[in-house]
Design a protein around this motif. Structure first.
Motif, PDB file in Angstrom:
ATOM      1  N   VAL A  74       0.861  -1.171   0.000  1.00  0.00           N
ATOM      2  CA  VAL A  74       0.000   0.000   0.000  1.00  0.00           C
ATOM      3  C   VAL A  74       0.902   1.227   0.000  1.00  0.00           C
ATOM      4  CG1 VAL A  74      -1.762   1.317   1.213  1.00  0.00           C
ATOM      5  CG2 VAL A  74      -1.835  -1.184   1.249  1.00  0.00           C
ATOM      6  N   SER A  75       0.728   2.089  -0.988  1.00  0.00           N
ATOM      7  CA  SER A  75       1.597   3.261  -1.108  1.00  0.00           C
ATOM      8  C   SER A  75       0.765   4.492  -1.434  1.00  0.00           C
ATOM      9  CB  SER A  75       2.652   3.038  -2.204  1.00  0.00           C
ATOM     10  OG  SER A  75       3.437   4.197  -2.395  1.00  0.00           O
ATOM     11  N   GLY A  76       1.027   5.552  -0.696  1.00  0.00           N
ATOM     12  CA  GLY A  76       0.352   6.807  -0.979  1.00  0.00           C
ATOM     13  C   GLY A  76       0.771   7.416  -2.302  1.00  0.00           C
ATOM     14  N   TYR A  77       1.946   7.003  -2.802  1.00  0.00           N
ATOM     15  CA  TYR A  77       2.394   7.522  -4.086  1.00  0.00           C
ATOM     16  C   TYR A  77       1.498   7.052  -5.229  1.00  0.00           C
ATOM     17  CZ  TYR A  77       6.636   8.838  -1.587  1.00  0.00           C
ATOM     18  OH  TYR A  77       7.521   9.406  -0.701  1.00  0.00           O
ATOM     19  N   ILE A  78       0.878   5.908  -5.056  1.00  0.00           N
ATOM     20  CA  ILE A  78      -0.066   5.443  -6.084  1.00  0.00           C
ATOM     21  C   ILE A  78      -1.299   6.335  -6.091  1.00  0.00           C
ATOM     22  CG2 ILE A  78      -1.348   3.458  -6.958  1.00  0.00           C
ATOM     23  CD1 ILE A  78       1.671   3.122  -6.940  1.00  0.00           C
ATOM     24  N   ALA A  79      -1.684   6.843  -4.928  1.00  0.00           N
ATOM     25  CA  ALA A  79      -2.797   7.786  -4.876  1.00  0.00           C
ATOM     26  C   ALA A  79      -2.443   9.066  -5.629  1.00  0.00           C
ATOM     27  CB  ALA A  79      -3.143   8.104  -3.421  1.00  0.00           C
ATOM     28  N   ILE A  80      -1.188   9.507  -5.486  1.00  0.00           N
ATOM     29  CA  ILE A  80      -0.740  10.667  -6.250  1.00  0.00           C
ATOM     30  C   ILE A  80      -0.790  10.365  -7.742  1.00  0.00           C
ATOM     31  CG2 ILE A  80       1.230  12.181  -6.708  1.00  0.00           C
ATOM     32  CD1 ILE A  80       2.070  11.834  -3.813  1.00  0.00           C
ATOM     33  N   THR A 124     -12.266   6.606  -6.811  1.00  0.00           N
ATOM     34  CA  THR A 124     -11.649   5.413  -7.398  1.00  0.00           C
ATOM     35  C   THR A 124     -10.895   4.598  -6.359  1.00  0.00           C
ATOM     36  OG1 THR A 124     -11.407   6.601  -9.499  1.00  0.00           O
ATOM     37  CG2 THR A 124     -10.093   4.619  -9.211  1.00  0.00           C
ATOM     38  N   ILE A 125     -10.324   5.264  -5.367  1.00  0.00           N
ATOM     39  CA  ILE A 125      -9.549   4.541  -4.359  1.00  0.00           C
ATOM     40  C   ILE A 125     -10.423   3.553  -3.580  1.00  0.00           C
ATOM     41  CG2 ILE A 125      -8.276   4.853  -2.184  1.00  0.00           C
ATOM     42  CD1 ILE A 125      -7.116   7.407  -3.319  1.00  0.00           C
ATOM     43  N   ILE A 126     -11.699   3.852  -3.423  1.00  0.00           N
ATOM     44  CA  ILE A 126     -12.578   2.968  -2.634  1.00  0.00           C
ATOM     45  C   ILE A 126     -12.721   1.597  -3.279  1.00  0.00           C
ATOM     46  CG2 ILE A 126     -14.895   2.674  -1.697  1.00  0.00           C
ATOM     47  CD1 ILE A 126     -15.073   5.709  -1.451  1.00  0.00           C
ATOM     48  N   LEU A 152      -7.567   3.562   3.013  1.00  0.00           N
ATOM     49  CA  LEU A 152      -8.305   4.644   2.357  1.00  0.00           C
ATOM     50  C   LEU A 152      -7.805   6.009   2.827  1.00  0.00           C
ATOM     51  CD1 LEU A 152     -12.048   3.463   2.343  1.00  0.00           C
ATOM     52  CD2 LEU A 152     -10.439   3.529   0.429  1.00  0.00           C
ATOM     53  N   ALA A 153      -7.599   6.128   4.137  1.00  0.00           N
ATOM     54  CA  ALA A 153      -7.142   7.406   4.679  1.00  0.00           C
ATOM     55  C   ALA A 153      -5.772   7.787   4.127  1.00  0.00           C
ATOM     56  CB  ALA A 153      -7.083   7.333   6.209  1.00  0.00           C
ATOM     57  N   GLN A 154      -4.901   6.819   3.979  1.00  0.00           N
ATOM     58  CA  GLN A 154      -3.574   7.093   3.423  1.00  0.00           C
ATOM     59  C   GLN A 154      -3.683   7.608   1.989  1.00  0.00           C
ATOM     60  OE1 GLN A 154      -0.913   3.761   3.602  1.00  0.00           O
ATOM     61  NE2 GLN A 154       0.783   4.839   2.631  1.00  0.00           N
ATOM     62  N   GLY A 155      -4.514   6.953   1.207  1.00  0.00           N
ATOM     63  CA  GLY A 155      -4.703   7.409  -0.168  1.00  0.00           C
ATOM     64  C   GLY A 155      -5.343   8.779  -0.246  1.00  0.00           C
ATOM     65  N   TYR A 156      -6.315   9.030   0.631  1.00  0.00           N
ATOM     66  CA  TYR A 156      -6.988  10.339   0.635  1.00  0.00           C
ATOM     67  C   TYR A 156      -6.039  11.462   1.018  1.00  0.00           C
ATOM     68  CZ  TYR A 156     -11.639   8.293   0.048  1.00  0.00           C
ATOM     69  OH  TYR A 156     -12.747   7.660  -0.453  1.00  0.00           O
ATOM     70  N   PHE A 212      -2.733  11.678   0.723  1.00  0.00           N
ATOM     71  CA  PHE A 212      -1.784  11.974  -0.349  1.00  0.00           C
ATOM     72  C   PHE A 212      -2.469  12.669  -1.524  1.00  0.00           C
ATOM     73  CE2 PHE A 212       0.988   9.210   1.975  1.00  0.00           C
ATOM     74  CZ  PHE A 212       2.283   9.547   1.569  1.00  0.00           C
ATOM     75  N   THR A 213      -3.694  12.249  -1.841  1.00  0.00           N
ATOM     76  CA  THR A 213      -4.415  12.864  -2.953  1.00  0.00           C
ATOM     77  C   THR A 213      -4.728  14.324  -2.665  1.00  0.00           C
ATOM     78  OG1 THR A 213      -5.417  10.733  -3.543  1.00  0.00           O
ATOM     79  CG2 THR A 213      -6.476  12.715  -4.399  1.00  0.00           C
ATOM     80  N   ILE A 214      -5.189  14.602  -1.461  1.00  0.00           N
ATOM     81  CA  ILE A 214      -5.556  15.980  -1.107  1.00  0.00           C
ATOM     82  C   ILE A 214      -4.327  16.879  -1.069  1.00  0.00           C
ATOM     83  CG2 ILE A 214      -6.481  17.429   0.732  1.00  0.00           C
ATOM     84  CD1 ILE A 214      -8.391  15.129   1.417  1.00  0.00           C
ATOM     85  N   ILE A 215      -3.204  16.347  -0.569  1.00  0.00           N
ATOM     86  CA  ILE A 215      -1.983  17.159  -0.500  1.00  0.00           C
ATOM     87  C   ILE A 215      -1.510  17.551  -1.890  1.00  0.00           C
ATOM     88  CG2 ILE A 215       0.473  17.104   0.075  1.00  0.00           C
ATOM     89  CD1 ILE A 215      -0.246  15.470   2.546  1.00  0.00           C
ATOM     90  N   VAL A 216      -1.441  16.600  -2.792  1.00  0.00           N
ATOM     91  CA  VAL A 216      -0.959  16.917  -4.142  1.00  0.00           C
ATOM     92  C   VAL A 216      -1.957  17.810  -4.874  1.00  0.00           C
ATOM     93  CG1 VAL A 216      -1.981  14.895  -5.282  1.00  0.00           C
ATOM     94  CG2 VAL A 216       0.107  15.916  -6.207  1.00  0.00           C
ATOM     95  N   ALA A 217      -3.243  17.651  -4.573  1.00  0.00           N
ATOM     96  CA  ALA A 217      -4.249  18.516  -5.203  1.00  0.00           C
ATOM     97  C   ALA A 217      -4.085  19.960  -4.758  1.00  0.00           C
ATOM     98  CB  ALA A 217      -5.650  18.015  -4.854  1.00  0.00           C
ATOM     99  N   ILE A 218      -3.731  20.168  -3.497  1.00  0.00           N
ATOM    100  CA  ILE A 218      -3.517  21.528  -2.998  1.00  0.00           C
ATOM    101  C   ILE A 218      -2.374  22.198  -3.763  1.00  0.00           C
ATOM    102  CG2 ILE A 218      -2.752  22.869  -1.009  1.00  0.00           C
ATOM    103  CD1 ILE A 218      -4.286  20.905   0.765  1.00  0.00           C
ATOM    104  N   PHE A 219      -1.302  21.456  -4.016  1.00  0.00           N
ATOM    105  CA  PHE A 219      -0.183  22.015  -4.768  1.00  0.00           C
ATOM    106  C   PHE A 219      -0.596  22.349  -6.204  1.00  0.00           C
ATOM    107  CE2 PHE A 219       2.340  20.044  -1.367  1.00  0.00           C
ATOM    108  CZ  PHE A 219       3.279  21.045  -1.142  1.00  0.00           C
ATOM    109  N   PHE A 220      -1.389  21.495  -6.810  1.00  0.00           N
ATOM    110  CA  PHE A 220      -1.856  21.766  -8.182  1.00  0.00           C
ATOM    111  C   PHE A 220      -2.747  22.992  -8.228  1.00  0.00           C
ATOM    112  CE2 PHE A 220      -0.048  17.799  -9.336  1.00  0.00           C
ATOM    113  CZ  PHE A 220      -0.036  17.721 -10.718  1.00  0.00           C
TER     114      PHE A 220
END
Length: 199
Positions: A88-94, A126-128, A177-181, A183-191
């Motif tokens: 399980v990797s948060g980088y995949i969520a990114i 999609t992560i769900i 799920l929380a790990q994926g969420y 990482f996704t929210i963090i990278v979205a903030i940067f975008f």
């Protein structure tokens, strides 16, 4: 008498000649001025009309949404495969978000904040199912090895809520799920911050 008459005629002639000369000059100047103004106005009008108007590139949002969905599904498939391997990797969520956002930009022909928001939504959704499918596969392997029975993937997938309740696996599922969420929210903030700076 003759001399006076000649002088009078001569004066009359000069007078008429001068008058005609002045009239000719007046008419010529008036006409030239009028024509010059007319041409000047036409020149300005033509020059104004020939200035090219810059085209504003419009975003095709419907196509962009389709592209974002396709990118999110591709990223979700990668998440599932990695999860089935036991990782399980948060980088995949990114990666899911990047693929979704890239699909939106590719199909819409424009990068915008709306596309980033859509990509975040599709990524979180999609992560769900991706996590659900990976959990079902890993649980199937453990059940088949531990209970010495034959469990098909589809049987475990359908009854996964029951198994997670029985073996207390909800914590692990929600943690992934929380790990994926996160990482996704963090990278979205940067975008989003980058898109705002470009305005």
């Amino acid at each position: 008498m003759d001399v006076n008459n000649n002088n009078t005629n001569s004066n009359d002639t000069n007078y008429n000649y001068n008058t005609n000369y002045n009239n000719a000059n007046y008419n010529m100047d008036y006409n030239n001025t009028y024509n010059y103004n007319t041409n000047y106005n036409n020149m300005n009008y033509n020059n104004t009309g020939s200035i090219p108007t810059p085209e504003v590139q419009k975003a095709h949002r419907v196509r962009g949404i389709i592209g974002a969905l396709g990118g999110a599904l591709l990223g979700g498939a990668i998440w599932t495969v990695i999860g089935c391997l036991g990782y399980v990797s948060g980088y995949i969520a990114i990666l899911i978000f990047v693929l979704a956002n890239g699909g939106y930009n590719l199909f819409s022909k424009k990068q915008e904040t709306f596309g980033i928001v859509i990509s975040v939504i599709f990524g979180l959704i999609t992560i769900i199912p991706a996590t659900y499918c990976a959990f079902a596969f890993n649980l199937m392997k453990e059940l088949s090895e531990g209970l010495k029975g034959h469990f098909t993937y589809w049987e475990v997938l359908v009854d996964l809520p029951m198994y997670m309740e029985r073996y207390d696996l909800w914590g692990n599922f929600l943690g992934n799920l929380a790990q994926g969420y996160i990482f996704t929210i963090i990278v979205a903030i940067f975008f989003i911050a980058g898109a705002v700076k470009k305005r």
